[in-house]
Design an enzyme around this catalytic site. Sequence first.
Site, PDB file in Angstrom:
ATOM      1  N   TYR A 146       0.860  -1.187   0.000  1.00 17.97           N
ATOM      2  CA  TYR A 146       0.000   0.000   0.000  1.00 17.97           C
ATOM      3  C   TYR A 146       0.896   1.237   0.000  1.00 17.97           C
ATOM      4  O   TYR A 146       1.822   1.332   0.806  1.00 17.97           O
ATOM      5  CB  TYR A 146      -0.886  -0.018   1.253  1.00 17.97           C
ATOM      6  CG  TYR A 146      -1.825   1.155   1.375  1.00 17.97           C
ATOM      7  CD1 TYR A 146      -2.932   1.264   0.540  1.00 17.97           C
ATOM      8  CD2 TYR A 146      -1.616   2.149   2.322  1.00 17.97           C
ATOM      9  CE1 TYR A 146      -3.808   2.332   0.642  1.00 17.97           C
ATOM     10  CE2 TYR A 146      -2.486   3.224   2.443  1.00 17.97           C
ATOM     11  CZ  TYR A 146      -3.587   3.300   1.609  1.00 17.97           C
ATOM     12  OH  TYR A 146      -4.451   4.369   1.721  1.00 17.97           O
ATOM     13  N   ASP A 241       9.180   2.603  -0.325  1.00 18.81           N
ATOM     14  CA  ASP A 241       8.188   3.303   0.480  1.00 18.81           C
ATOM     15  C   ASP A 241       8.433   2.907   1.937  1.00 18.81           C
ATOM     16  O   ASP A 241       8.056   1.820   2.373  1.00 18.81           O
ATOM     17  CB  ASP A 241       6.784   2.890   0.018  1.00 18.81           C
ATOM     18  CG  ASP A 241       5.688   3.559   0.843  1.00 18.81           C
ATOM     19  OD1 ASP A 241       5.994   4.042   1.957  1.00 18.81           O
ATOM     20  OD2 ASP A 241       4.540   3.578   0.391  1.00 18.81           O
ATOM     21  N   LYS A 269       4.726   9.312   8.630  1.00 15.00           N
ATOM     22  CA  LYS A 269       4.416   8.820   9.979  1.00 15.00           C
ATOM     23  C   LYS A 269       5.361   9.338  11.073  1.00 15.00           C
ATOM     24  O   LYS A 269       5.223  10.458  11.511  1.00 15.00           O
ATOM     25  CB  LYS A 269       4.331   7.294   9.957  1.00 15.00           C
ATOM     26  CG  LYS A 269       3.180   6.819   9.043  1.00 15.00           C
ATOM     27  CD  LYS A 269       2.671   5.473   9.423  1.00 15.00           C
ATOM     28  CE  LYS A 269       1.740   4.893   8.381  1.00 15.00           C
ATOM     29  NZ  LYS A 269       0.328   5.016   8.657  1.00 15.00           N
TER      30      LYS A 269
HETATM   31  N1  HOZ Z   1      -3.568   3.496   6.016  1.00  9.52           N
HETATM   32  C1  HOZ Z   1      -3.562   3.313   7.420  1.00  9.52           C
HETATM   33  C2  HOZ Z   1      -3.276   1.904   7.774  1.00  9.52           C
HETATM   34  N2  HOZ Z   1      -2.224   1.291   7.092  1.00  9.52           N
HETATM   35  C3  HOZ Z   1      -4.875   3.685   8.035  1.00  9.52           C
HETATM   36  C4  HOZ Z   1      -4.940   5.108   8.358  1.00  9.52           C
HETATM   37  C5  HOZ Z   1      -6.047   5.478   9.318  1.00  9.52           C
HETATM   38  O1  HOZ Z   1      -7.131   4.920   9.241  1.00  9.52           O
HETATM   39  O2  HOZ Z   1      -5.815   6.287  10.176  1.00  9.52           O
END
Ligand code: HOZ
Length: 433
Positions: A146, A241, A269
């Site tokens: 992802y 990534d 992050k």
């Molecule tokens: N894309 C995030 C998990 N891999 C989720 C982000 C969220 O819901 O805060």
Amino acid sequence: MKKNFGASGKCYTLAAKYIPGGVNSPVRAFKAVGKHPIFISSGNGAYIRDVDGNKFIDYVMSWGPLILGHADEMVLRRAAAAMKRGTTFGAPTVKEIELARLITEIYPSIKKVRLTSSGTEAAMSAIRLARGFTGREKILKFEGCYHGHADSLLVKAGSGAATFGVPSSKGINKSVAADTIVVPFNDIEKFEAAVKREKGNIACVILEPIPANMGLVLPRAGFHAKIREITKENGIVLIFDEVISGFRVALGGAQEIYGIKPDLTVLGKILGGGFPIGAFGGRDDIMGLLAPDGPVYQAGTLSGNPVAVEAGIATIKALMKKGTYGRLNDLGGALEEGIGNFLLRNGVNVTMKRCGSLFTLFFTGKRDVIDYDDASGCDTKAFASFFRGMLSRGVYLAPSQFEANFISLKHSFKDIKRTVQAAEGTIRGIKIL
Ligand code: HOZ
């Protein structure tokens, strides 16, 4: 053990009136675990409290940024001081130089770096830059990885997209999706064959070097080195990534652990210490194509936001202190040992994958999990029961089989012990396929 979630239930009903699905990011809706979400009122260290007053040991940690725990004193102090000086200017500030320099010192593959407001933006911009640099149109990604929700990357994607069975989202033009080649993670033969087939058409290969969005999947030995070799031979830009793995598995991310130099890296992050941020950076000649120096456009009103930058610097400096990654690994190790021993003793078909302070429990049956096919074959009903059981025992895990969990420096060995006990109690009551 019985917890009341009534106030969260009321919040959810109200939220769903005004917000699609009642949430601002799909996986938060708890749909995959057969429950309404809990609404959080506060966080402190390793713990969160919900609006019903329940307290949980938190392993979501805002999906990774909070490696120092919730409301870390020093981060709060530094961010508050930055806010008093003004929250955003849309103009350069001196602290951006400090953060950029820190990044380049920690990541030798990054000669220049640009800050964005999110990992999605950074990944999307890195792809555009790779296309601008190579003059090629196709990109290659791995199934279940992802990279945020930009159109060309939301093809066979992990995270919420996998959780809700839409790994390739509606609303993406066929022509866009057609330019994204997807191969299974950990399968170097298929990767090599795809590069051969598309000779001269691939601008970049993007991967999570340690995928954490189909649950945590570990790379096979030599996988990255081979990808590096093949991309180099074929003039393909290699993008790591490291939005999750950066500053998490080691200060210098997966590239430090595996000794690989990607051409571009995407970060986010932890880099913002709990505030919105993203970054992409890498080779001088590639980054030099970005506007205003070059013809590849990228911009953002809140890019390099002074509060996020200050919180990021404070977080990275805290992580640079001796022993931090050793402690994170020890905490993760204790959890793995505790849960692993129990699983082994009782012959339970659950596989735990861990890298330092990142982990996932896969409800697999007997198989190992090395790619998206394996992950998606898990018993998601059993996972949902596990999640609910843990929640009722005061442990807040990622509400999907296709996500990783995060340990922070504020978690204690006592928290880990309580978590192991909760897992034992919960797993005993679950029927697994
Ligand atoms: N894309 C995030 C998990 N891999 C989720 C982000 C969220 O819901 O805060």
